[in-house]
Each structure stands twice: as C-alpha cells, then as structure tokens.
Motif scaffolding. Structure first.
Motif, short mmCIF file in Angstrom:
data_model
loop_
_atom_site.label_atom_id
_atom_site.label_comp_id
_atom_site.label_asym_id
_atom_site.label_seq_id
_atom_site.Cartn_x
_atom_site.Cartn_y
_atom_site.Cartn_z
N GLU A 167 52.23 12.96 5.59
CA GLU A 167 52.82 11.81 4.37
C GLU A 167 52.59 12.32 3.09
O GLU A 167 53.48 12.45 2.08
N LEU A 168 51.44 13.19 2.81
CA LEU A 168 51.22 13.62 1.59
C LEU A 168 51.95 14.80 0.99
O LEU A 168 52.38 14.76 -0.08
N ALA A 169 52.13 15.55 2.23
CA ALA A 169 53.26 16.81 1.68
C ALA A 169 54.57 16.12 1.61
O ALA A 169 55.14 16.56 0.38
N ARG A 170 55.18 14.95 2.19
CA ARG A 170 56.33 14.42 1.70
C ARG A 170 56.33 13.82 0.46
O ARG A 170 56.96 13.90 -0.44
N ALA A 171 55.02 13.11 0.05
CA ALA A 171 54.98 12.63 -1.10
C ALA A 171 54.78 13.69 -2.32
O ALA A 171 55.44 13.26 -3.41
#
Length: 468
Positions: A415-419
């Motif tokens: 999720e943090l990579a997407r964010a």
C-alpha cells in the motif's frame, strides 16, 4: 416539493460529509446525514444497511458510499426506497450532482481507425489473426497489413482472404505495385497508398484507394490523384501525409486544413504514427491532440501503429480519443470532464483531502488498524496510536512497529508503494484499491455485488503503534 435525500456515512467521514454538503448548498433538494454504527463508510454493505437503517417519513432517495458492496436493488425494494451509489470519495459529490458533466454518451464517433500490423510479412497467419483480434478488441475498424520494402510476403493473399472470411475489413499498405495488386485481387477493402502515377491499378481491382501526393508536401499532385479517381467514379480517401515534429509537422497540419477547405466533402485519412512513434512522450496525450485535430477538421479516418514500446496502447487510446472529441464537438464544449481514460499518468483532482482534514480524521480513530491517505504534502499513515507523515515509505517503516508482524509488513509495503507512486505522479490513491491508469491497462470492472475476502487490514492480535 424538493426531493429529500438521505446520505449514509460512518463515524470517520461524517464531519467531512456535512462540510461538503454545506458547501454544495443544493437548491433542488433537501438532505439529511445518517451515521450508521461503523467507522469506515466504505466498508458498509447492503446487508449491513438493511440491518441498521430505519427509513423515516418523506425520504425520496438514499445515497450510499461508492464502494458499498451488495445488491442495492434488492435493498431498495425492501426499504421501498430508491438507492444509488455515490462517488468513491465524498469530495467528488459536487460532480455527482452535476456541477460537472456526468453520464456523457461516449458510444458515438465518426473517425475510422486503421490499425497497422507493420511487420505482417514476418508473421504467420495465426500471428496475424491474433494481432488483428487484439486490435479489434481495442477499437480498430480496419486491419492494415503493412508490407516491408524488399521483403517477400508470400502469404499476403491468404492473409487478406482469411481476415475477410472472419469478418475483418482489411487494407494492404505498400508502395509496391505487385503487393497492391495481390492485396486488391485477394479482396482487400482498401489499398494504401496510390499516387497519380499508380492510379491505373484501380482499373484492375475493386479496392478503395488511399491517395497520397507524388512528392512529400505536394498538395497539387494529391489533387491531381483525386481528380483521376473521380473520373473513374471510384470512392477514395486522401492523405496529405502527417510529418514528424521538426521535419515539417506544422506545415503538414496546415495541408490537412487546406485540403479540407478546398475539398469540403472529400474523405480524408491521417496517419498518426509519424508523431506518436517518433516523439518520446506518452502517446495518450499526443493521440488525444491529434484526434482533436481530426475531429475539428472533419477527417474521416486515422492510421495508427503500435511499434514503439511507449505506443503499445495506441489503438485503444485512439478509440477513447475519437469518442471524447466527438462528444466535445457535439456538445460544443471543451474536451474536459468526459472521461478519465486518457489521463493515464496524472489525475485532474488527485488529492481530495487537505493535511488538516486528514489530521482531523486521524484524531477520531480509536482502533489499531492502519489507514493511509495521500495529500500534496506526502503520505499519511495513522491509527489510534497516532499519525505519521513522510514522502518516502522508508522513513515510515521504523515508526510502524511491524518488524515481527509479517502479514502487516507485507500489506503496508504494497500500500505504501502505491501511495508513493500516487503522490509522486499526482494520482488519486484509495487504500486497498489498485491505482487507476486509464486505458493504459486492461482491468475488469469491479463487481460491487461480491464481497471482499477478509484481508490483513483486520485488527492485529497484538497492539501496534505508530510512533510520531
């Protein structure tokens, strides 16, 4: 009496929803906000609503969060109430209520797409057929078999006949007379390209020619080829040839305009590959501009290619662009707020919430589950233990206390990579959802009647902390 609408929400979104509705200040309806016993509004389902919502008097319509799953038609029948999904983000409610266009008809267009298989001589019949099917799925109207200079194409006739037998319209693209004769005799619908010097081929085949100038930029010779085709009583398309940028691009655009002025009714084709393929820029934007020119000038067809890796979606992009530009022309408006399919890299409204609004939401969280939101200043991660903000996910990891919690570490990594990607590019980020790349990627429509399986966002079995 104005329509009375109930908006369903959860605890964390209630304040922001009321603020949006106050700013919307609708005159055509009245409203009330009903908070159900759930923290995250997007997690409510039709079954949950059925158990917790009690209809009052005078309610005409209910709007639920866009990610609400379940059968809303069945719920509406049970409650005797019209129910609809709103936008995924409540900040988009003004658009939902018509402040900007919605429900635009993008099914119409009037520009044919010729999709060229540029290396057809080097492909087997099976490979040609597979490529043709893929192009047709992406919106191509005509499959163009590109012949290569000094390269034998012994199965050209067989390829034309096989494609036409399967319902494809076919064009053969070559400057070699024998290739054009072979394709025409095999039943090709179009031949690209004939000049005044080769117009006699029309006396031997029934194909519709695409006419080009005898010399680059020579509009007079193109007009001569047009006159010769007319004398034979044959339909045709004319192509003044679009040149690459820095090699006559602007002058060639003006030739299209000039041809349309002197021949208002002549069908015109524009080949876009000299610009999309030979310019290191995202092809979605380049294609949108070129189709804007085509629709504005009333051109009838384009020829596009998918050779360079950055043009791998050129046919699909052209299909969306012709529909968007047609809708803009029909409504006599700018090509805005019609579709996001060509916004493959950026979003027009990437950050729906400010840092202050996110901080307010974070202050009301009372459970250990991580929430992630993105705004212009960076990535925000929060739970009941606090809020942390950074632009680099590596800065966040030491503060999350998940070193011994592999499931949550993996989940937060994804999720943090997407964010981070969303923050860097200026895209809309929604937790637990893939980033939207417009028509650049193939995606299946989400089934909102199906329920998601439980995932790693459920509460952990031990306390996790977000250290400030």
């Amino acid at each position: 009496m104005p329509e009375h609408i109930v908006f369903l929400t959860g605890k964390l979104a209630e304040r922001n929803l009321r603020g949006v509705l106050d700013e919307l200040a609708p005159e055509e309806f009245t409203y009330e906000v009903v908070r159900l016993p759930i923290n995250v509004a997007g997690l409510m389902t039709a079954d949950f609503i059925g158990r917790h919502f009690e209809r009052g008097e005078g309610v005409d319509r209910m709007i639920v969060p866009g990610r609400c799953r379940g059968d809303l038609d069945a719920l509406g029948q049970a409650l005797r109430l019209r129910i609809e999904r709103g936008p995924d983000e409540l900040r988009d409610l003004p658009e939902h209520f018509g402040r900007q266009r919605k429900g635009v008809d993008l099914s119409m267009q009037d520009v044919q797409i010729f999709a060229e298989i540029v290396d057809a001589p080097d492909l087997t019949l099976e490979q040609i057929f597979a490529r043709a099917q893929a192009y047709r799925r992406d919106g191509a109207d005509v499959i163009d078999l590109g012949c290569l200079p000094d390269t034998p194409f012994p199965h050209l006739s067989e390829a034309v006949q096989a494609l036409r037998a399967s319902g494809f319209r076919v064009s053969v693209d070559s400057l070699d007379r024998e290739d054009l004769l072979t394709g025409g005799r095999a039943g090709a619908d179009y031949l690209l390209s004939l000049k005044a010097e080769s117009i006699d081929l029309l006396d031997q085949v029934a194909s519709t020619p695409v006419l080009i100038p005898s010399e680059p930029g020579d509009l007079d010779s193109l007009q001569h080829a047009i006159d010769l085709a007319r004398r034979r009583g044959r339909p045709f398309l004319a192509d003044p040839i679009l040149e690459p940028i820095q090699f006559g691009f602007t002058r060639s655009l003006l030739r299209y305009q000039r041809l349309r002025e002197i021949e208002p009714e002549v069908p015109i084709l524009m080949g876009t590959g000299n610009v999309t393929e030979l310019t290191d820029a995202d092809s979605s934007g380049t294609t949108a501009v070129l189709l804007g020119v085509a629709v504005e000038l009333g051109l009838n067809a384009i020829l596009t290619t998918q050779v360079s890796p950055h043009c791998r979606r050129a046919v699909r992009e052209a299909d969306w662009a012709r529909r968007m530009m047609y809708a803009a022309r029909q409504s006599q408006s700018l090509p805005r707020d019609l579709t996001d399919e060509l916004l493959t890299v950026h979003a027009r409204r990437p950050f729906p919430y400010s840092s202050e609004e996110i901080a307010q939401i974070a202050s009301e969280v009372r459970d250990p589950n991580f929430r992630i939101q993105v705004e212009e200043g960076g990535i925000h991660v929060f739970n009941r233990e606090g809020l942390s903000v950074a632009t680099d996910p590596y800065e966040l990891y030491p503060r999350l206390d998940v070193e011994r919690d592999g499931a949550h570490a993996f989940y937060l990594g994804v999720e943090l990579a997407r964010a981070q990607i969303a923050w860097q590019l200026g895209k809309r980020y929604s937790q637990d959802e893939e980033l939207a790349w417009g028509c650049a990627t193939e995606r299946r429509p989400e089934d909102l009647l199906a329920h998601r399986a439980p995932g790693p966002t459920l509460a952990a079995r031990r306390k996790r902390a977000v250290r400030k």
